[in-house]
Design an enzyme around this catalytic site. Structure first.
Site, PDB file in Angstrom:
ATOM      1  N   ARG A   1      15.134  14.771  14.111  1.00 27.43           N
ATOM      2  CA  ARG A   1      15.972  15.722  13.528  1.00 27.43           C
ATOM      3  C   ARG A   1      17.177  14.840  12.843  1.00 27.43           C
ATOM      4  O   ARG A   1      17.596  15.504  11.949  1.00 27.43           O
ATOM      5  CB  ARG A   1      16.323  16.880  14.726  1.00 27.43           C
ATOM      6  CG  ARG A   1      15.542  17.449  15.492  1.00 27.43           C
ATOM      7  CD  ARG A   1      15.875  18.415  16.347  1.00 27.43           C
ATOM      8  NE  ARG A   1      16.819  19.376  15.686  1.00 27.43           N
ATOM      9  CZ  ARG A   1      17.843  20.038  16.315  1.00 27.43           C
ATOM     10  NH1 ARG A   1      17.821  19.964  17.411  1.00 27.43           N
ATOM     11  NH2 ARG A   1      18.640  20.741  15.481  1.00 27.43           N
TER      12      ARG A   1
ATOM     13  N   HIS B   1       0.884  -1.239  -0.024  1.00 22.00           N
ATOM     14  CA  HIS B   1       0.064  -0.016   0.002  1.00 22.00           C
ATOM     15  C   HIS B   1       0.835   1.347   0.040  1.00 22.00           C
ATOM     16  O   HIS B   1       1.682   1.570   0.969  1.00 22.00           O
ATOM     17  CB  HIS B   1      -0.885  -0.175   1.339  1.00 22.00           C
ATOM     18  CG  HIS B   1      -1.820   1.148   1.279  1.00 22.00           C
ATOM     19  ND1 HIS B   1      -2.786   1.348   0.389  1.00 22.00           N
ATOM     20  CD2 HIS B   1      -1.790   2.191   2.130  1.00 22.00           C
ATOM     21  CE1 HIS B   1      -3.710   2.349   0.636  1.00 22.00           C
ATOM     22  NE2 HIS B   1      -2.952   2.967   1.718  1.00 22.00           N
TER      23      HIS B   1
ATOM     24  N   LYS C   1       0.069  10.454   0.914  1.00 23.12           N
ATOM     25  CA  LYS C   1       0.943   9.690  -0.016  1.00 23.12           C
ATOM     26  C   LYS C   1       0.503  10.221  -1.535  1.00 23.12           C
ATOM     27  O   LYS C   1       1.612  10.577  -2.033  1.00 23.12           O
ATOM     28  CB  LYS C   1       0.501   8.438  -0.080  1.00 23.12           C
ATOM     29  CG  LYS C   1       0.867   7.631   1.556  1.00 23.12           C
ATOM     30  CD  LYS C   1       0.515   6.130   1.616  1.00 23.12           C
ATOM     31  CE  LYS C   1      -0.806   6.011   1.255  1.00 23.12           C
ATOM     32  NZ  LYS C   1      -1.595   6.409   2.461  1.00 23.12           N
TER      33      LYS C   1
ATOM     34  N   ASP D   1      -1.810   4.511  -4.730  1.00 21.87           N
ATOM     35  CA  ASP D   1      -2.455   3.545  -3.777  1.00 21.87           C
ATOM     36  C   ASP D   1      -1.697   2.270  -3.364  1.00 21.87           C
ATOM     37  O   ASP D   1      -1.613   1.804  -2.401  1.00 21.87           O
ATOM     38  CB  ASP D   1      -3.966   3.258  -4.113  1.00 21.87           C
ATOM     39  CG  ASP D   1      -4.762   2.879  -3.135  1.00 21.87           C
ATOM     40  OD1 ASP D   1      -4.463   3.353  -2.136  1.00 21.87           O
ATOM     41  OD2 ASP D   1      -5.637   2.275  -3.430  1.00 21.87           O
TER      42      ASP D   1
ATOM     43  N   SER E   1      -3.738   5.955   6.068  1.00 20.56           N
ATOM     44  CA  SER E   1      -4.375   6.788   5.154  1.00 20.56           C
ATOM     45  C   SER E   1      -4.498   7.998   5.589  1.00 20.56           C
ATOM     46  O   SER E   1      -4.930   8.408   6.634  1.00 20.56           O
ATOM     47  CB  SER E   1      -5.997   6.051   5.395  1.00 20.56           C
ATOM     48  OG  SER E   1      -6.926   6.741   4.394  1.00 20.56           O
TER      49      SER E   1
END
Length: 145
Positions: free
Chosen positions: A103, A11, A32, A50, A28
């Site tokens: 960081r 995914h 992305k 996706d 989700s």
């Protein structure tokens, strides 16, 4: 210990930059497709949105879109948009989207279909995220054309 898979589906959204696949993973709504779209706007080429299909061939990890979604990207608030798409792109980098970013992180890898791939973590919706992806490709010697 068993043999590693020679293919795998994950995914995530994948964009080719300078001929190298950048795989963007995350929960989700983490950004992305948004980051993928911004990388395409900066000259990248869509590979898959996706879900991305990976296969190991001759020691190299290649990324492609499943046939059902090839050449399509979801643009939140607009819908599904058609884009030219690359196939069988050598993978160079995994970008894990997260809100908590170190960081000065230690280098890390993620294994896909038996191949270790450099991995970074970014906040995908930050304005600088596409630039950070390109810097990471340079850092790992994969340069941006």
């Amino acid at each position: 210990m068993g043999t590693a898979l020679s293919s795998e589906t994950i995914h995530g959204t994948t964009v080719a930059i300078g001929g190298r696949g950048v795989v963007i993973c995350g929960r989700s709504g983490s950004g992305k497709s948004d980051l993928g779209l911004r990388l395409i706007d900066r000259g990248g080429v869509l590979v898959s949105d996706d879900y991305t299909y990976f296969r190991r061939t001759n020691g190299q990890l290649l990324a492609s879109a499943p046939d059902t979604i090839r050449g399509r990207i979801e643009v939140r608030g607009i819908g599904i948009v058609d884009y030219p798409a690359a196939q069988d792109v050598p993978v160079g980098l995994i970008v894990e989207l997260d809100d908590r970013i170190e960081r000065m992180p230690e280098p890390s890898m993620r294994r896909i279909a038996g191949i270790d791939v450099p991995r970074i973590a970014l906040a995908g919706l930050e304005n600088s995220a596409p630039i950070k992806v390109e810097l990471a490709l340079r850092m790992f010697g994969l340069g941006v054309a």
